[in-house]
Structures are given as C-alpha cells and as structure tokens.
Design an enzyme around this catalytic site. Sequence first.
Site, PDB file in Angstrom:
ATOM      1  N   THR A 136       0.877  -1.167   0.000  1.00  0.00           N
ATOM      2  CA  THR A 136       0.000   0.000   0.000  1.00  0.00           C
ATOM      3  C   THR A 136       0.910   1.212   0.000  1.00  0.00           C
ATOM      4  O   THR A 136       2.127   1.095   0.048  1.00  0.00           O
ATOM      5  CB  THR A 136      -0.896  -0.039   1.278  1.00  0.00           C
ATOM      6  OG1 THR A 136      -1.787  -1.156   1.209  1.00  0.00           O
ATOM      7  CG2 THR A 136      -1.714   1.211   1.522  1.00  0.00           C
ATOM      8  N   SER A 153      -7.049  -2.156   7.175  1.00  0.00           N
ATOM      9  CA  SER A 153      -6.267  -1.650   8.311  1.00  0.00           C
ATOM     10  C   SER A 153      -5.823  -0.219   8.052  1.00  0.00           C
ATOM     11  O   SER A 153      -5.120   0.361   8.885  1.00  0.00           O
ATOM     12  CB  SER A 153      -5.015  -2.505   8.506  1.00  0.00           C
ATOM     13  OG  SER A 153      -5.367  -3.834   8.763  1.00  0.00           O
TER      14      SER A 153
HETATM   15  N1  GLY Z   1      -4.630  -2.929   1.694  1.00  0.00           N
HETATM   16  C1  GLY Z   1      -4.325  -2.757   3.053  1.00  0.00           C
HETATM   17  C2  GLY Z   1      -5.515  -2.619   3.913  1.00  0.00           C
HETATM   18  O1  GLY Z   1      -6.564  -2.253   3.430  1.00  0.00           O
HETATM   19  O2  GLY Z   1      -5.436  -2.841   5.080  1.00  0.00           O
END
Ligand code: GLY
Length: 663
Positions: A441, A511
């Site tokens: 991310t 998260s």
């Molecule tokens: N892609 C990481 C999250 O949404 O926690």
Amino acid sequence: MHAPSSLSRLALSLALAAFSASCALPAAAHPPVARTPGTPPGIVLPPTDETVPPPPAWDGVAYRGGVVSVSHPLAAKAGADVLARGGNAIDAAAAIQFVLNVVEPQFSGIGGGGFMMVHLARHGKTFAIDGREMAPAAATPTQFVLSGVPANQRFVIASTSGLAVGVPGTLAVIDHALKHYGTIRLSEALAPAIEVAEKGFRINRFLAANIAGDGGRTGFQPETAALFRPGGVPLVEGDLLVQPDLAKTFRLIAKHGPRVFYRGEIAQAIVAAQQRTRTPTPAEGVGRMTLQDLADYQVKIREPIRVDYRGWTVADMSPPSSGGLTVGQMLEMVERFPIGDAAQGFGFGSPTTLHVMAEAMRLAFADRAVWMGDEDFVPVPKVGLLDPTYVASRSAMISTTSRMATPAAGNPLPFDTVLDSGKDRRFHPKHDDDEHRPSHTTHYSVVDKWGNVVSFTTTIESTWGTGITVPGYGFLLNNELTDFNFDPAFNAETGNPGANDVAAGKRPRSSMAPAIVFKGREPVLAYGSPGGSTIINSVFNVTLNLIDHGMSIQQAINAPRLSVTSAAGTISCEGVEPFMQPKFSIATQDALRSLGHVGLGAAGANGCAATIGSVQGVVIDLRTGRQYGGADLRREGTVLGLKRVKAHGPHPSKGHGEDETED
Ligand code: GLY
C-alpha cells in the site's frame, strides 16, 4: 527503567511510588491531571492542558505555501507543481495519486482503492472519502474455500486469481474529491502522470527489489511479465520504465471521464482480465465481477473515528477500516501509563514502554478480529469499543511485569449506547485471530496554503495486487477481497457476528489508518502508513513518538517501530537501517523476552530486522502557521514545500513574528 520479570506488580508500584515521591519529575512543572482510571498508584501522568506546546516541527525547513510528503520524488513533484500553480490540497492529492500509479505501480493505482481523509479549512469540516473496493454481487462467504489448495498456499493462490479482485474505487475517490472540493479538472490532474508514463522514469531500488522479489508475482501473468521482466529478465535499478498502455488509459479517462472506466471500454477489459485464475479448479478462481458491479460502484462519505489522547484529538478512518478503532483503542489503553517519562521507567524504547505497547496491540487486535468490518452490513460497536469503562477494563489486563496469556476478544456490546440491542447480546469470547497476510500500500499527506489537509492511504492490497495487468490498459488489478475472512466466522452460538465475512456488495475490512490530529478544532498533523495490518501499529508508534516522546515529525518517522498484529502475536521490530536511531538494543530485546514476549529471535541476538511501514506526514505549527513535512527513508520519501521560510535559529518553529520567505 527496566522492569525485571521477578518484580511483583505490588513491588513495582511501591518502587514507582517511592521514586516519584523523591524525584523532581518533568511533569511537576505543570499541575498533573486527575489520574486516568486505572493509572497505577504512584504514576504521574503528563498534563493535557493548553500549556502543552504542539509537537515540535521538523527542524530546519519550514514553509508557508503548502507541503507535500510522498513516497516517491516524481509524485511529490507533481503535487508541489499543482500547489505552485494555485491548486489546493485536493488537487495536489489527485495529481500525486496518478503519478504514483506510474512510478509505484506495485502499491496503488486505479485498479485499487483507498481512503482519503480530508480537512477543509474554510468549513472546518473533516471527513473521509471511502473508495474501498467492493465485493461483486456474486460474491459469497465461502468463495475462498478452494478445493485442493493446501492451507499454506491458499493466500498466494487466491490472491493471484481474479476471484480476489474487488470493484476498484481509487478513480471514483479522486473524481469525487476533485468535483466537490478541488479546483482543477480530472484531465489536468492526469497530465503529469501521462507525461511520466510516456517518457518513462528510472526505476528506484525499491521498485527493483519488488520486481525481483515478492514471490515472483510479476512473472505470473504475461502482460505484467512483459512490462517488468522483458525477455524474462527483471528490470533493475536505473532501468527506464515506459508505460504506453497506462498512458493511453489515462488519456482515455482524461477525455471521457471516469465513465469510460466504470461503464465503457476499460470496464469491459477489467471484467475480462479478472477471468484469470491460478486455482487448480479454474471455475473456483475466476473473478465474479460484472459490468453492472462496475457501473454500480460509489464512494461513501464517512465520519472519522475521533479519539482524545492526552489533549489531542486523533481523527482516523472508520469502518470498513479497522484503522481508526484499533489505533483508538490502543491509545486509550496506554493513556494510563506515562509513556513519555523515562524517569518513571517509560520513555522511548524502554522495555516497559515497548511491552505496554505490545500488550495494547494484542488486546486491540483481539477485538478487531471479531468486531470490525463493513458497518453497512454488520453493526460495528464503535461506541462500545471506545467506551472509557470498556477500554479501561481491557487496559487493566496489562501488567507491567509480564506478558498476558493470549487474550480473547472482549464484549463491548453492553457499553454500546448506539447499538442498544447490545445489552441483551451474548458473546462468549474465544481466541479468534486473523491470519497474518503480507500486504503493501502507500500513504501520502498534503497541506496547502489555506490550511486544507489531505491524508490519503491508497492500495492495490498485496505488492503487485493480483499480479494481473489489464491487457492493453497497463494497470494492475487489486486483490483486496483477500482482506475478507477466508472462512466464514459467523457463529450464532458464540455470538461472533462474522463482521468481516464476504458478502455481495460489502467492502473488506481494511487496516488503513489515514490520520489527522487536531488541537481543538485546528489540524496540526496528518500522517499514515502502508503495511497491511502493521499499518495500525505504525500509526500508533508514530503517534506516541509525536505526542509522548516529543519528537519532530522526521524523528518520529525515523525511529524504529514495533508491531504485533494478533492476540497470540509475535513481536516484529525494526533496527537495521542506519537512519533508525536510536535502535532497540539487544538488552532491550532480551528484557522483552524475559517478560514473556516471543518473535524477537534468539536471546542475545538482534531480532529487530523487519521494515515496518512507510510514513509520510505534514505538520502545521499553530503558533506560527508554518508548515513542515516528514518523509520515510524506508521508501524514497520526499518532502516538497512552497514559500520556504528563512530559518532564524536552530528551531524555526519556536520563532514568532513575520516570516521572511524565499520562493
Ligand atoms: N490494503 C491494506 C488494507 O486495506 O489494510
């Protein structure tokens, strides 16, 4: 002060009481606040009144015309250029996202989703634009029960198959943000990304490492391999990467708007691409998304979770993210401890501080596993989970002298004044952990000259998402649906609500925790991190560094982090890169082991070898109006600002009066 494991809790309390009585503590300069419920006897907490200064800013470079902090210099430049042309923070955020899609294709892009936290200065409003990916209408709770796939292969097989692709939301977020709060057109926001994609850019060491690594995900599908492993050879640092298909896609969107993506030729290409599967039984692994799912996609505007922590208000992402609630629980649980006070045995990096942090993480992750999910589908007891009495009862499970046995989730329902059926609801807690799944991310932060703030965490889930590049269009599809429970957790007997079980149209629990911190109603800090479930812990670590340890934003980012992401959890910690100073010493790691913690590696050895997150933040000094940034060397973090303030001394943020600026 180290707390030897043999010291009983009572003895420790007495020792601390005697210590605090005999020492002039820094807190004595201010009248101590009334003791937080559950504060151990003899502990003195820092004051939370208005005399507390704002966190110190990044020494040395201050700005007045806006600051961007981004994980890649080319994306930072695109954002700063927009600000320089008179755009606002929302405009800059849009340009940054599109360039990130080009230069960090492995982490975010139009094939994924994200949460954009926005503060609008003129209206004094703070809200989140939820562009989380959505499960298609044909999704089912058991869709990840794949036949013939060994348990340890399930994640990698599922996450590289079309079945994992959620309906993307990133373009919808940017489009919504620009239409409602921006000043530039979508085509203008896309222009820098088109240029970089067409002319190419030099691959940095982070992208090179991801191309070569990450389980070979760039090699699973021919279009991705052709881009990043031409002729079967992975591109390396310094190679020029040109992406004509992606440039074409951005030109299409610039010309026709998001409609071409959600209803036009790009939608058709996405639906076709997610037919790819790596499951042994192909029919189980193909994606279930239809053209109707894409046409139906909509962003949602969410009220942030707000938690008061030592006089600051931390606003963070609400469900479907677990970010705001879990960070909030951790902060509330540690508030009864003097985290910043080395004289009382705490302070940055002390075994007691790290131990208390790890225990708070374990307790909060136990609750997260059961109670958090998309509240459009499942009632999430947001009020109960942050209720002071409930959190105090959880925090009371933290002993300063030993690691607790694996905690089960608590029952916040009786404390939830909104879900009033809660009082009757039964819950028989059992230990119910999440699998730890790798993920990445990215996060960036922007403040403009008017004081508008954007804190945006954006993702395609795993590094490289599914590894499926949409043929002819040059962008990667996310594997966000693997953030759902792989096996349904709903259980009427135990009261487990199955908050994160897959359902049609539902958004998987995230998260991601894009934070904005306020003093009163004024924003002072914005930051966030990538890193799957470790996102929550990176944001928690940095928050303590800023508020309890008084670090500047850059120091707070540089400092090594500690993470535990499940109730049973093992500790991961950092301490390899030279900039992570001070490191957690081997003696500190041994002290944690002696308290019962696991996961640090062998006794007497440095088990702190992970890299956790990549935090990009901005700061507004409320006394002077000056703006600062901090960026993370765990990636190519870059701060760019406008109207640089000439430094008047070693700590410009302490200055007053008129600024001289150099443009
Ligand atoms: N892609 C990481 C999250 O949404 O926690």
